[in-house]
Each structure stands twice: as structure tokens, then as C-alpha cells.
Design a protein around this motif. Structure first.
Motif, PDB file in Angstrom:
ATOM      1  N   ASP A 251      54.899  26.035  31.050  1.00 30.27           N
ATOM      2  CA  ASP A 251      54.352  25.260  32.164  1.00 30.27           C
ATOM      3  C   ASP A 251      53.923  26.146  33.322  1.00 30.27           C
ATOM      4  O   ASP A 251      53.070  25.763  34.120  1.00 30.27           O
ATOM      5  CB  ASP A 251      55.400  24.268  32.689  1.00 30.27           C
ATOM      6  CG  ASP A 251      55.588  23.111  31.727  1.00 30.27           C
ATOM      7  OD1 ASP A 251      54.730  22.954  30.829  1.00 30.27           O
ATOM      8  OD2 ASP A 251      56.592  22.387  31.868  1.00 30.27           O
ATOM      9  N   THR A 252      54.592  27.287  33.466  1.00 30.98           N
ATOM     10  CA  THR A 252      54.278  28.143  34.613  1.00 30.98           C
ATOM     11  C   THR A 252      53.515  29.398  34.187  1.00 30.98           C
ATOM     12  O   THR A 252      53.437  30.360  34.936  1.00 30.98           O
ATOM     13  CB  THR A 252      55.561  28.538  35.374  1.00 30.98           C
ATOM     14  OG1 THR A 252      56.478  29.105  34.439  1.00 30.98           O
ATOM     15  CG2 THR A 252      56.180  27.342  36.059  1.00 30.98           C
ATOM     16  N   ARG A 253      52.961  29.384  32.992  1.00 33.01           N
ATOM     17  CA  ARG A 253      52.106  30.502  32.588  1.00 33.01           C
ATOM     18  C   ARG A 253      50.871  30.512  33.495  1.00 33.01           C
ATOM     19  O   ARG A 253      50.546  29.505  34.134  1.00 33.01           O
ATOM     20  CB  ARG A 253      51.673  30.344  31.134  1.00 33.01           C
ATOM     21  CG  ARG A 253      50.622  29.274  30.929  1.00 33.01           C
ATOM     22  CD  ARG A 253      50.309  29.071  29.460  1.00 33.01           C
ATOM     23  NE  ARG A 253      49.170  28.201  29.277  1.00 33.01           N
ATOM     24  CZ  ARG A 253      49.217  26.875  29.312  1.00 33.01           C
ATOM     25  NH1 ARG A 253      50.365  26.252  29.541  1.00 33.01           N
ATOM     26  NH2 ARG A 253      48.119  26.155  29.130  1.00 33.01           N
ATOM     27  N   TYR A 254      50.200  31.640  33.534  1.00 32.69           N
ATOM     28  CA  TYR A 254      48.974  31.728  34.339  1.00 32.69           C
ATOM     29  C   TYR A 254      47.908  30.839  33.700  1.00 32.69           C
ATOM     30  O   TYR A 254      47.593  30.995  32.525  1.00 32.69           O
ATOM     31  CB  TYR A 254      48.483  33.176  34.385  1.00 32.69           C
ATOM     32  CG  TYR A 254      47.451  33.412  35.453  1.00 32.69           C
ATOM     33  CD1 TYR A 254      47.822  33.915  36.691  1.00 32.69           C
ATOM     34  CD2 TYR A 254      46.114  33.104  35.237  1.00 32.69           C
ATOM     35  CE1 TYR A 254      46.880  34.122  37.690  1.00 32.69           C
ATOM     36  CE2 TYR A 254      45.162  33.306  36.231  1.00 32.69           C
ATOM     37  CZ  TYR A 254      45.557  33.821  37.451  1.00 32.69           C
ATOM     38  OH  TYR A 254      44.622  34.018  38.432  1.00 32.69           O
ATOM     39  N   ASN A 258      43.121  26.551  36.626  1.00 38.23           N
ATOM     40  CA  ASN A 258      43.594  26.128  37.950  1.00 38.23           C
ATOM     41  C   ASN A 258      43.186  27.097  39.049  1.00 38.23           C
ATOM     42  O   ASN A 258      43.499  26.874  40.217  1.00 38.23           O
ATOM     43  CB  ASN A 258      45.125  25.994  37.951  1.00 38.23           C
ATOM     44  CG  ASN A 258      45.585  24.768  37.193  1.00 38.23           C
ATOM     45  OD1 ASN A 258      44.783  23.887  36.879  1.00 38.23           O
ATOM     46  ND2 ASN A 258      46.868  24.700  36.884  1.00 38.23           N
ATOM     47  N   THR A 259      42.533  28.193  38.663  1.00 32.57           N
ATOM     48  CA  THR A 259      42.233  29.234  39.656  1.00 32.57           C
ATOM     49  C   THR A 259      40.758  29.276  40.030  1.00 32.57           C
ATOM     50  O   THR A 259      40.338  30.195  40.727  1.00 32.57           O
ATOM     51  CB  THR A 259      42.640  30.631  39.135  1.00 32.57           C
ATOM     52  OG1 THR A 259      41.662  31.081  38.163  1.00 32.57           O
ATOM     53  CG2 THR A 259      44.019  30.622  38.502  1.00 32.57           C
ATOM     54  N   VAL A 260      39.972  28.334  39.542  1.00 34.53           N
ATOM     55  CA  VAL A 260      38.539  28.343  39.861  1.00 34.53           C
ATOM     56  C   VAL A 260      38.162  27.047  40.568  1.00 34.53           C
ATOM     57  O   VAL A 260      38.926  26.082  40.571  1.00 34.53           O
ATOM     58  CB  VAL A 260      37.673  28.550  38.589  1.00 34.53           C
ATOM     59  CG1 VAL A 260      37.945  29.915  37.973  1.00 34.53           C
ATOM     60  CG2 VAL A 260      37.924  27.445  37.559  1.00 34.53           C
ATOM     61  N   GLY A 261      36.965  27.051  41.158  1.00 31.04           N
ATOM     62  CA  GLY A 261      36.540  25.905  41.957  1.00 31.04           C
ATOM     63  C   GLY A 261      37.002  26.095  43.396  1.00 31.04           C
ATOM     64  O   GLY A 261      37.548  27.139  43.763  1.00 31.04           O
ATOM     65  N   PRO A 262      36.800  25.062  44.233  1.00 27.08           N
ATOM     66  CA  PRO A 262      37.150  25.198  45.656  1.00 27.08           C
ATOM     67  C   PRO A 262      38.615  25.594  45.841  1.00 27.08           C
ATOM     68  O   PRO A 262      39.498  25.033  45.192  1.00 27.08           O
ATOM     69  CB  PRO A 262      36.893  23.789  46.212  1.00 27.08           C
ATOM     70  CG  PRO A 262      35.958  23.150  45.237  1.00 27.08           C
ATOM     71  CD  PRO A 262      36.241  23.748  43.901  1.00 27.08           C
ATOM     72  N   VAL A 263      38.870  26.547  46.727  1.00 29.20           N
ATOM     73  CA  VAL A 263      40.250  27.048  46.883  1.00 29.20           C
ATOM     74  C   VAL A 263      41.206  25.956  47.351  1.00 29.20           C
ATOM     75  O   VAL A 263      42.395  25.992  47.039  1.00 29.20           O
ATOM     76  CB  VAL A 263      40.361  28.231  47.877  1.00 29.20           C
ATOM     77  CG1 VAL A 263      39.852  29.500  47.264  1.00 29.20           C
ATOM     78  CG2 VAL A 263      39.685  27.932  49.194  1.00 29.20           C
ATOM     79  N   GLU A 264      40.672  24.999  48.082  1.00 29.67           N
ATOM     80  CA  GLU A 264      41.545  23.951  48.631  1.00 29.67           C
ATOM     81  C   GLU A 264      42.189  23.121  47.533  1.00 29.67           C
ATOM     82  O   GLU A 264      43.219  22.475  47.755  1.00 29.67           O
ATOM     83  CB  GLU A 264      40.739  23.003  49.537  1.00 29.67           C
ATOM     84  CG  GLU A 264      40.197  23.631  50.805  1.00 29.67           C
ATOM     85  CD  GLU A 264      38.861  24.334  50.595  1.00 29.67           C
ATOM     86  OE1 GLU A 264      38.423  24.487  49.427  1.00 29.67           O
ATOM     87  OE2 GLU A 264      38.257  24.743  51.605  1.00 29.67           O
ATOM     88  N   ASN A 265      41.543  23.111  46.367  1.00 25.02           N
ATOM     89  CA  ASN A 265      42.045  22.231  45.303  1.00 25.02           C
ATOM     90  C   ASN A 265      42.586  23.029  44.114  1.00 25.02           C
ATOM     91  O   ASN A 265      42.596  22.535  42.986  1.00 25.02           O
ATOM     92  CB  ASN A 265      40.934  21.274  44.856  1.00 25.02           C
ATOM     93  CG  ASN A 265      41.509  19.965  44.352  1.00 25.02           C
ATOM     94  OD1 ASN A 265      42.703  19.669  44.545  1.00 25.02           O
ATOM     95  ND2 ASN A 265      40.685  19.168  43.705  1.00 25.02           N
ATOM     96  N   GLY A 290      44.414  31.603  45.119  1.00 29.67           N
ATOM     97  CA  GLY A 290      43.220  31.859  45.938  1.00 29.67           C
ATOM     98  C   GLY A 290      42.447  33.055  45.396  1.00 29.67           C
ATOM     99  O   GLY A 290      41.221  33.127  45.484  1.00 29.67           O
ATOM    100  N   LEU A 291      43.207  34.024  44.892  1.00 23.38           N
ATOM    101  CA  LEU A 291      42.599  35.118  44.120  1.00 23.38           C
ATOM    102  C   LEU A 291      42.660  34.672  42.668  1.00 23.38           C
ATOM    103  O   LEU A 291      43.688  34.768  42.013  1.00 23.38           O
ATOM    104  CB  LEU A 291      43.395  36.415  44.345  1.00 23.38           C
ATOM    105  CG  LEU A 291      43.089  37.623  43.455  1.00 23.38           C
ATOM    106  CD1 LEU A 291      41.610  37.954  43.450  1.00 23.38           C
ATOM    107  CD2 LEU A 291      43.897  38.830  43.911  1.00 23.38           C
ATOM    108  N   GLY A 292      41.554  34.109  42.213  1.00 23.56           N
ATOM    109  CA  GLY A 292      41.521  33.520  40.872  1.00 23.56           C
ATOM    110  C   GLY A 292      40.514  34.229  39.988  1.00 23.56           C
ATOM    111  O   GLY A 292      40.045  35.331  40.299  1.00 23.56           O
TER     112      GLY A 292
END
Ligand code: AHR
Length: 654
Positions: A251-254, A258-265, A290-292
Motif C-alpha cells: 500500500d505504501t510502495r512508490y 499519484n505523483t503526476v498532475g497538479p501538485v495540489e491533488n 511534489g517531486l514526482g
């Protein structure tokens, strides 16, 4: 026992050269250039360990900017007055935000302080961009005061800069003010509070970046740290891990999606280094993402590296999970395989494709030109090939040109290693990732490591390595010297070793879990280690083709009778670079012999230090560094002296 030594001047080197007998003759064959040195040969490996991303390379200065830390949405914040955390915010994957309300008394205040990562580091006179998503519930306007604060100040004012921000209307909008601190603070605080008529205001995704980021990107990187990477001229850039690829649990793998698209989301993730080591806990260590992956690809492009993303193969960290249930069964791997296929589309697909459009919408319509992908990090046992096989099949079918990197497990030799190499060959992996964090004796014994490798098998990626001194698991010059010695076998065997990356890359002095590391920093300063200089020298003098170099007909690998010498050579147009590492505690006389070819000039670079068990520091970042010597010599052979414990590079002009 290693002793402090007196640094030898160039004049004494030359005099001593004549006195030392007999010279070790290194015969360098200029007539028959060998295998090309791959452009990817010397690279970098980034993992978010030691606060390498948030609190490090990623220039965001606000911790828990979206109020999403799971144990406490206000972790990293100090709230005062009337502050409420709410969960119906504008970003569905980051739903938390805060509401500031009138505290109910004219002499009370409502607001928040953010502590940053080990404090907020700001420099006098520089510009910092504060942004926040905000609204005034209902409608109307609300006024905020934004400050950078020195809480330890003995002056009348705590703030070193102060700006007002007016929020208007009931719709969520992003607001921005520029802050210019009048003082440099290493451990400043960001303060936000309601002023004016103290009308209720909602705040989400509170962010503070220097405007002077690497390449000026808004969601940018710390300039000094990115520059330290660029100055390595890395040929390949492996990311994002390491163990965080696997996760302590799946569940907590990278999760790159989840690391792309607008940083807010981008939903935050637990960082597995938060509590990997009970002797070094970091309870506030999360990944903002945020660094995706977009930012990684962009950085790779900007520093001229081939990107090498590593993805989960469906196995959670095998060090931390001994039961099968922790892992994804092979027949349920499809979502993981799809992640890999989608990533290739994200990197290379046209802007009209599903994932290519995500990339294009982020500002990069052109493909990133991904050539390599790694599946799995440090995996082992039969379960790894079983998991890897369907990935290979699917990637080959959809993207036959993509080169696949498999793993040989966490050890540099032994049963798992011996099992996995043939398995990787059987599965058709293009490269095999080897890891070795080993002591001095291992590095000294590995000078011939790749000389006898299978020439028909997959290529080698030395994906994680560093000399961990016995009882000296910290950065120091001597460890870097042995890394330099070891790297001669990488260079000599460039026909099969195509990539090599030291690890880990970054460490915050207050936030490290693992050392040694290549680059250290605090909130304001950074330092390049001796190991960084070794990497930089190999990269700078990479050359284009291997040249055969022999001493008494043998490779120079630190073998018995070779007096602690390691050596290799490469050609580069009309230049030849000869690398000689003297790991012994005695100066060694060496004769560089070029057959019948007369050379026009010889220069040298010496990397040595009498601070054998020390390294550069933030206060004294340049005390160990290479010395470039302008020394002209001509002829067919050159007698030189290599000081004790020295890495020398001879730059020969033909
Ligand atoms: O570099 C630190 C860790 O060492 C990496 O995450 C892992 O791959 C290795 O065990």
C-alpha cells in the motif's frame, strides 16, 4: 593503520619519481581501441531517503502543506486562536484544509505557524513565493498577514518580512505574495494569521518556494543541489528508489501515478525511511510527491541523463516481509504491469494518448524519450523471476525497444546473486542491477570483478554502491579512494558494464537515516563529498573507448605483487585518460608507456588528502578536492610518481 601524510608538491613528485625504483611500467595500447564507453556509464541514483526530496532537492519549504499527514493533519504546524481542520476541500485526493475564524476577542488572534523541514531556511534579500488556495465561506473579503519569523529573535520584531494578502469571494482560488526576508534565517518559521475584520477564511495547500529554483521552475528544485547533480554530468538517472519502490507494504510502495498532475491533488505517501531504523526514527517523514515522475523526467532531460525509472514488481520489501500474503500473487499482477505500460506511455506516448496527455498538460508535449525501465529493486528467491516474467512479456510485446533492467538482489555475491544472474539471462533482461555496500577489504579485492563476466549475458548496471568502511560507516576520503580503485574494473569492462551509480545521493545533516552519501546539506548550504569528486572525475574523464592497459602483461587490479595499484585507460578523440589509483601507503613510481607513439603533452589531476578519515564539511566544503596540474611532458614514456593513497588521472594529448 592509516597515517596522516604530507601532501607532496609537484616538484617533489618529479624528483621522487627519479628516486623510486623500479618503476611499474603501464603499457597502454593506443593502436587497438576497445569497447565504447556507454554514454550512460556514470550516473546518479536518487531515492527519497535522508530527506532527499521534501526537505532536500524539492525546494518546497512548508511541511505538511496540505494538512494531510495521517496521524495529525496539523503535524508541522502550530495553530493558535480558532483553527479548525475540515475535510471537504477542493482537491479530492487531498481533502483536508483549515478554517481560520475570529477568535472572539480583539486581543486574541487566529493563525498558524509552520516549522518547515528542520526549520525554514531563507536568505536575506532573496525572493520567496508564498501561495495558498483560499476562499471566504459565503462571500466577502478576508485579510491575512503572512510573515517569515525568527522565533529566537531578541529584537523587538520577530518577523523578517511581512506581507498582507486579501482573499475575496466564496470560490477556491490560488493567491500569491512575494516575501523578501531582511535577514538570513536557517530555522525560520512561516506565520499566517487573520487580521482586519477577521472574517472567516479557508486555506489549503500552503506553499513557499524560493523564486530562484533550478531552471526557474515554479514547482522547482533547490538550485545548489540540482547544480551538484548537473556538475556530475550524469549519463543515467535512476529514480525513485531503492526500497521506497517496494514499500514496507504494497500500500505504501512508490506509486508513480499519484505523483503526476497538479501538485495540489497528489496524495501524500508514507516514507518507508520514517521508521525503518529504530535507532533513527523520523515521525514526520512523508512523501508529498511534489517531486514526482514529471519532475524526475524533466530533471533528467535538463542535466542530459537517460531516465531510468524503477517500478514495483508486486513484491513488498523482502527484508521486511516474510510471508507470501505481503506480496501480490503472480496471477493478480495486471495492475502493476499496467502501471509499467502506462509509464512508458506517459514518457513516450503522443500528447493525444491517455498518459501522454497527462505529460503534455503538465507542460511537456514532446516525449521524454524513455529507453530503460527497471522492474523490481532488491528482490530475491524464485518469486522474483516469477513476478518479473509477465512484465517482460507485456513490455516486450507493447514496447520492443525499451530495455529492461532486472535485479540480482541485495548482495554482491552469494547464493541469491548466483541464482538470479542466470535467471535474468533466461528471462532476457537487458541489464542486471547489482548492489554492493561493502567494506574496504571487499573494494580492494574487486579490482578484477568484471574481467571474467559472461560476455554474452545481460549488461551490468552497478546500481547502488559505496565503500562502507569497517567501523567507519561515514563519509571519508579513504572510502572514496577505494571507490575510485574499484571503478577501474567498471571502466576496463565497459563492453559489459553499461551503467554505475553511487548510493545514496543526498542527505540532510539533521535528517539522515543512512550514510555515507554523495551530497550533504542543511537548510542553506550544501557540500560535495570526496566520493562526489571521484564520481565527477570518472564522468569528466569518461572517454569514448577502452584502451588495453597492462603491467607485466596483466590487468592492474590491486592484485598481489602490484603494490596496491589499480589502473585503467580510455581514449577520447586525440586524448587518452589514464587513471591510476595508489591504494598503498607508499608513493609508487610508475612509467606510462605508449609503445611507438610519441605523445605531445601530458597533464595530471591528483586527488588525495591527508584527512584520510575525514571529508568536506558544510563549513569547509573544499578542503578535499582534485588538484589539476598544468604539466607538460613529451615523449613515448613518462615517469611519474603516484603519491601514497592517491587517485591520479593523466590527460595525454596525442
Ligand atoms: O540506498 C539505500 C538502500 O539500500 C536502498 O533503498 C536499497 O535499494 C538498498 O538496500
Amino acid at each position: 593503520m592509516l597515517h596522516n601524510r604530507i601532501f607532496l608538491s609537484l616538484a617533489s613528485l618529479l624528483v621522487a619519481a627519479a628516486a623510486c625504483t623500479p618503476a611499474h611500467r603501464l603499457d597502454i595500447d593506443l593502436e587497438n581501441p576497445g569497447a565504447p564507453v556507454q554514454p550512460t556509464m556514470y550516473g546518479i541514483f536518487f531515492e527519497d531517503i535522508n530527506y532527499a526530496a521534501d526537505g532536500g532537492l524539492y525546494a518546497e519549504l512548508v511541511k505538511n502543506r496540505s494538512f494531510e499527514f495521517p496521524q495529525d493533519p496539523l503535524q508541522g504546524w502550530k495553530a493558535f486562536g480558532k483553527v479548525e481542520v475540515r475535510t471537504d476541500g477542493p482537491f479530492d485526493r487531498c481533502p483536508h484544509y483549515v478554517r481560520l475564524q475570529d477568535p472572539g476577542h480583539p486581543h486574541k488572534w487566529s493563525g498558524l505557524d509552520n516549522e518547515g523541514f528542520f526549520g525554514i531556511g531563507v536568505k536575506e534579500g532573496e525572493a520567496y513565493r508564498f501561495t495558498v488556495w483560499a476562499r471566504v465561506p459565503g462571500s466577502g473579503t478576508s485579510e491575512l498577514r503572512i510573515e517569515l519569523v525568527n522565533t529566537a529573535s531578541m529584537g523587538e520584531d520577530q518577523f523578517v518580512c511581512q506581507e498582507s494578502l486579501t482573499v475575496s469571494g466564496g470560490d477556491w482560488k490560488q493567491y500569491e505574495v512575494i516575501l523578501r526576508p531582511s535577514e538570513t534565517l536557517e530555522k525560520g518559521v512561516l506565520r499566517i494569521f487573520l487580521v482586519g475584520d477577521r472574517r472567516t477564511v479557508d486555506l489549503e495547500h500552503v506553499s513557499l518556494f524560493p523564486t530562484d529554483t533550478w531552471m526557474g521552475h515554479r514547482n522547482g528544485l533547490r538550485r545548489d543541489l540540482a547544480q551538484a547533480l548537473a556538475d556530475l554530468h550524469p549519463g543515467v538517472f535512476r529514480f525513485p528508489g531503492g526500497c521506497i519502490v517496494e514499500g514496507t507494504d504494497l500500500d505504501t510502495r512508490y506509486n508513480w501515478k499519484n505523483t503526476v498532475g497538479p501538485v495540489e491533488n497528489r496524495p501524500i505517501n508514507e516514507n518507508r525511511w520514517e521508521y525503518t531504523f529504530p535507532h533513527r526514527f523520523f515521525p514526520d517523514y512523508f512523501q508529498s510527491y511534489g517531486l514526482g515522475f514529471f519532475e524526475f523526467f524533466q530533471l533528467a532531460e535538463e542535466i542530459g541523463s537517460e531516465p531510468l525509472p524503477i517500478l514495483s514488481c508486486g513484491l513488498a520489501c523482502q527484508f521486511q516481509n516474510e510471508t507470501e500474503e505481503a506480496h501480490c500473487p503472480v496471477d493478480k499482477l495486471q495492475p502493476f504491469i499496467q502501471d509499467a505500460l502506462d509509464l512508458i506511455e506517459f514518457a513516450n506516448g503522443p500528447a493525444t494518448s491517455t498518459w501522454g496527455k497527462v505529460r503534455a498538460d503538465m507542460g511537456h508535449p514532446e516525449p521524454f524519450g524513455l529507453k530503460f525501465i527497471g522492474i523490481g529493486n532488491e528482490q530475491w528467491d524464485a518469486t522474483y523471476p516469477e513476478h518479473l516474467a509477465p512484465f517482460v512479456k507485456a513490455i516486450r510485446a507493447a514496447y520492443p525497444d525499451i530495455r529492461i533492467v532486472g535485479s540480482s538482489g541485495p548482495n554482491s555475491e552469494g547464493d541469491q546473486f548466483d541464482y538470479l544472474w542466470p535467471e535474468m539471462k533466461r528471462l532476457g533482461a537487458d541489464l542486471v542491477d547489482e548492489h554492493f555496500y561493502r567494506p574496504e577489504t571487499w573494494f580492494l579485492a574487486q579490482g578484477a570483478r568484471y574481467d571474467s563476466y559472461d560476455r554474452e549475458g545481460p549488461k551490468v548496471f552497478a546500481g547502488e554502491y559505496a565503500c562502507h568502511g569497517k567501523g567507519r560507516k561515514f563519509n571519508h576520503f579513504h572510502a572514496s579512494l577505494l571507490e575510485a580503485a574499484f571503478m577501474t574494473t567498471i571502466e576496463r569492462n565497459a563492453d559489459i558494464v553499461h551503467m554505475a551509480t553511487y548510493a545514496p545521493l543526498f542527505a540532510h545533516v539533521e535528517g539522515w537515516q543512512w550514510r555515507p552519501d554523495l551530497i550533504w546539506y542543511d537548510n542553506l548550504r550544501s557540500m560535495r563529498t570526496a566520493s562526489w569528486h571521484v564520481q565527477q572525475l570518472y564522468s569528466q574523464y569518461k572517454g569514448s573507448n577502452v584502451l588495453t592497459l597492462k603491467m607485466n602483461g596483466a590487468n592492474v587490479t590491486g592484485a598481489e605483487g602490484q603494490d596496491g595499484l589499480f589502473a585503467s585507460a580510455v581514449a577520447d578523440g586525440d586524448k587518452v585518460y589514464v587513471k591510476v589509483i595508489n591504494t598503498s601507503e607508499k608513493p609508487q613510481a610508475v612509467e606510462l608507456a605508449f609503445g611507438e607513439t610519441a605523445v605531445r603533452a601530458v597533464e595530471r589531476v591528483d586527488f588525495t588528502s591527508d584527512l584520510l578519515l575525514e571529508d568536506n564539511t558544510l563549513d569547509d566544503p573544499d578542503r578535499i578536492k582534485p588538484v589539476h596540474r598544468k604539466w607538460t611532458g613529451k615523449g613515448k614514456a613518462h615517469k611519474v610518481q603516484i603519491p601514497a593513497l592517491c587517485f591520479s588521472i593523466f590527460v595525454i594529448t596525442l
